[in-house]
Design an enzyme around this catalytic site. Structure first.
Site, PDB file in Angstrom:
ATOM      1  N   CYS A  10     -61.786 -10.744  -1.681  1.00  0.00           N
ATOM      2  CA  CYS A  10     -63.188 -10.936  -2.532  1.00  0.00           C
ATOM      3  C   CYS A  10     -63.311 -12.225  -3.342  1.00  0.00           C
ATOM      4  CB  CYS A  10     -63.667  -9.837  -3.130  1.00  0.00           C
ATOM      5  SG  CYS A  10     -62.621  -9.719  -4.702  1.00  0.00           S
ATOM      6  N   CYS A  37     -61.021  -4.198  -4.434  1.00  0.00           N
ATOM      7  CA  CYS A  37     -61.620  -4.208  -3.008  1.00  0.00           C
ATOM      8  C   CYS A  37     -60.832  -3.818  -2.044  1.00  0.00           C
ATOM      9  CB  CYS A  37     -62.391  -5.491  -2.826  1.00  0.00           C
ATOM     10  SG  CYS A  37     -61.187  -6.800  -2.383  1.00  0.00           S
ATOM     11  N   HIS A  58     -57.541 -27.112  -6.956  1.00  0.00           N
ATOM     12  CA  HIS A  58     -56.317 -26.430  -6.396  1.00  0.00           C
ATOM     13  C   HIS A  58     -55.968 -25.211  -7.454  1.00  0.00           C
ATOM     14  CE1 HIS A  58     -55.163 -30.399  -4.611  1.00  0.00           C
ATOM     15  NE2 HIS A  58     -55.740 -29.856  -3.792  1.00  0.00           N
TER      16      HIS A  58
HETATM   17  N1  APR Z   1     -51.059 -42.579 -16.186  1.00  0.00           N
HETATM   18  C1  APR Z   1     -51.909 -43.243 -14.941  1.00  0.00           C
HETATM   19  N2  APR Z   1     -51.382 -42.826 -14.003  1.00  0.00           N
HETATM   20  C2  APR Z   1     -50.151 -42.021 -13.924  1.00  0.00           C
HETATM   21  C3  APR Z   1     -49.522 -41.414 -14.957  1.00  0.00           C
HETATM   22  C4  APR Z   1     -50.055 -42.074 -16.378  1.00  0.00           C
HETATM   23  N3  APR Z   1     -49.409 -41.482 -17.275  1.00  0.00           N
HETATM   24  N4  APR Z   1     -48.522 -40.856 -14.524  1.00  0.00           N
HETATM   25  C5  APR Z   1     -48.311 -40.954 -13.153  1.00  0.00           C
HETATM   26  N5  APR Z   1     -49.529 -41.611 -12.660  1.00  0.00           N
HETATM   27  C6  APR Z   1     -49.858 -41.786 -11.195  1.00  0.00           C
HETATM   28  C7  APR Z   1     -48.876 -41.905 -10.268  1.00  0.00           C
HETATM   29  O1  APR Z   1     -48.431 -43.364 -10.167  1.00  0.00           O
HETATM   30  C8  APR Z   1     -49.550 -41.274  -9.067  1.00  0.00           C
HETATM   31  O2  APR Z   1     -50.275 -42.302  -8.337  1.00  0.00           O
HETATM   32  O3  APR Z   1     -50.651 -40.670 -11.105  1.00  0.00           O
HETATM   33  C9  APR Z   1     -50.510 -40.397  -9.572  1.00  0.00           C
HETATM   34  C10 APR Z   1     -50.225 -38.751  -9.212  1.00  0.00           C
HETATM   35  O4  APR Z   1     -49.967 -38.767  -7.994  1.00  0.00           O
HETATM   36  P1  APR Z   1     -49.460 -37.412  -7.376  1.00  0.00           P
HETATM   37  O5  APR Z   1     -48.114 -37.285  -7.900  1.00  0.00           O
HETATM   38  O6  APR Z   1     -49.567 -37.640  -5.922  1.00  0.00           O
HETATM   39  O7  APR Z   1     -50.300 -36.324  -7.907  1.00  0.00           O
HETATM   40  P2  APR Z   1     -51.723 -35.810  -7.366  1.00  0.00           P
HETATM   41  O8  APR Z   1     -52.490 -36.854  -6.404  1.00  0.00           O
HETATM   42  O9  APR Z   1     -52.450 -34.985  -8.317  1.00  0.00           O
HETATM   43  O10 APR Z   1     -51.224 -34.902  -6.187  1.00  0.00           O
HETATM   44  C11 APR Z   1     -52.339 -34.091  -5.492  1.00  0.00           C
HETATM   45  O11 APR Z   1     -50.874 -32.927  -4.135  1.00  0.00           O
HETATM   46  O12 APR Z   1     -48.564 -31.771  -4.357  1.00  0.00           O
HETATM   47  C12 APR Z   1     -50.050 -31.522  -4.209  1.00  0.00           C
HETATM   48  O13 APR Z   1     -51.396 -29.780  -4.837  1.00  0.00           O
HETATM   49  C13 APR Z   1     -50.563 -30.868  -5.396  1.00  0.00           C
HETATM   50  O14 APR Z   1     -52.392 -31.152  -6.682  1.00  0.00           O
HETATM   51  C14 APR Z   1     -51.609 -31.989  -6.097  1.00  0.00           C
HETATM   52  C15 APR Z   1     -51.626 -32.528  -5.110  1.00  0.00           C
END
Ligand code: APR
Length: 284
Positions: free
Chosen positions: A141, A167, A130
């Protein structure tokens, strides 16, 4: 895995990692919460706390396409939802993955995070699916540069936004917004890695955002032939999944619920990942 305690699962993950020929990691916002960066969908996630903020985030890419000047004026006048990213430091979870790479076990990390903490922790082969908050990318480009390479404040004061590439293309943040295509290099390299890996360690992601969440499903489709001997002494060749998928996450995700991951080690990445590294070292 019913009944297997945390210590047993950490031991099992270490054995799986040691046996793997091409292990990769996938990471999400959960690995950075112990660095003080909020995640999105966890109990105190940014979208959990402010649905309007998520709706606005869905508009960013349209705004850029419609009027890149307005996109940049908004971007330069609103602080990042993730807080002061420049000040954040890697935590033991990032360092553990960097150490597995140094040990020659982990070949690559595909991260959804834009905070650059994997590289700050010393990981070298990182695919930023991302994008990266501290980089710019030409929308034509695809060439990338650092946000510090361009004086965006000066361009704004001199009414010269949006920044233009050599570009002629319009430059945007390297961050991939909702509905924006994944940059070709990241999409291609991460698919190749997901297909060829025989172990995928998925750390701190809710696995609900596509196309990233497709990568574990792609890995699961990678079947290999396994010879099994029947009671009657016949040898059978069976097609079995060729990739072990391990989740390290605070809560179950669709991957655990749909049986895509072989097992979930429930808890904090900042504690579990260093525990796995310790166990791997014990096996050598
Ligand atoms: N250790 C383990 N798991 C954790 C911890 C931790 N310290 N802290 C949070 N979590 C878990 C949460 O419970 C959740 O299930 O990590 C997960 C994070 O999920 P999201 O908040 O949805 O983040 P992510 O999966 O990276 O989101 C994907 O969504 O908003 C867009 O572009 C953004 O890259 C992001 C994408």
């Amino acid at each position: 895995m019913m009944g297997l305690g945390l210590k047993d699962l950490i031991k099992r993950a270490a054995e799986d990692l040691k046996r793997a020929k091409h292990a990769i990691a996938l990471s999400g916002a959960g690995i950075s919460t112990e660095s003080g960066i909020p995640d999105f969908r966890g109990p105190s996630g940014i979208w959990t706390k402010d649905l309007e903020a998520e709706k606005r985030a869905y508009q960013s890419y349209e705004r850029f396409l419609e009027d890149p000047k307005v996109y940049w004026e908004e971007r330069l006048s609103t602080p990042s939802l993730l807080g002061e990213l420049e000040e954040t430091r890697p935590n033991p979870g990032h360092y553990a993955l960097a150490e597995l790479e140094k040990m020659g076990i982990l070949k690559c990390i595909v991260t959804q995070n834009i905070d650059g903490l994997h590289e700050k922790a010393g990981s070298r082969n990182v695919i930023e699916y991302h994008g990266n908050y501290f980089k710019l990318r030409c929308s034509k480009c695809g060439s990338r540069s650092g946000v510090k390479d361009m004086d965006l404040g000066k361009l704004k004061r001199e009414e010269k936004l949006p920044p233009l590439c050599k570009c002629g293309g319009v430059i945007k943040s390297d961050v991939v917004h909702f509905r924006e295509p994944i940059p070709l290099d990241a999409a291609k390299n991460s698919q190749e890695e997901a297909w060829k890996c025989d172990l995928m360690l998925i750390c701190g992601t809710s696995a609900v955002v596509y196309p990233f969440a497709q990568l574990p499903r792609l890995a699961k489709k990678h079947m290999i032939e396994k010879e099994t001997k029947t009671e009657s002494g016949l040898y059978l060749i069976k097609q079995v999944p060729g990739t072990t998928i391990i989740e390290v996450n605070a809560e179950p995700t669709p991957l655990s619920e749909e049986g895509i991951s072989d097992y979930l080690i429930k808890g904090k990445t900042g504690e579990i990942l260093p525990g796995i590294v310790q166990e791997v070292k014990r096996l050598y």
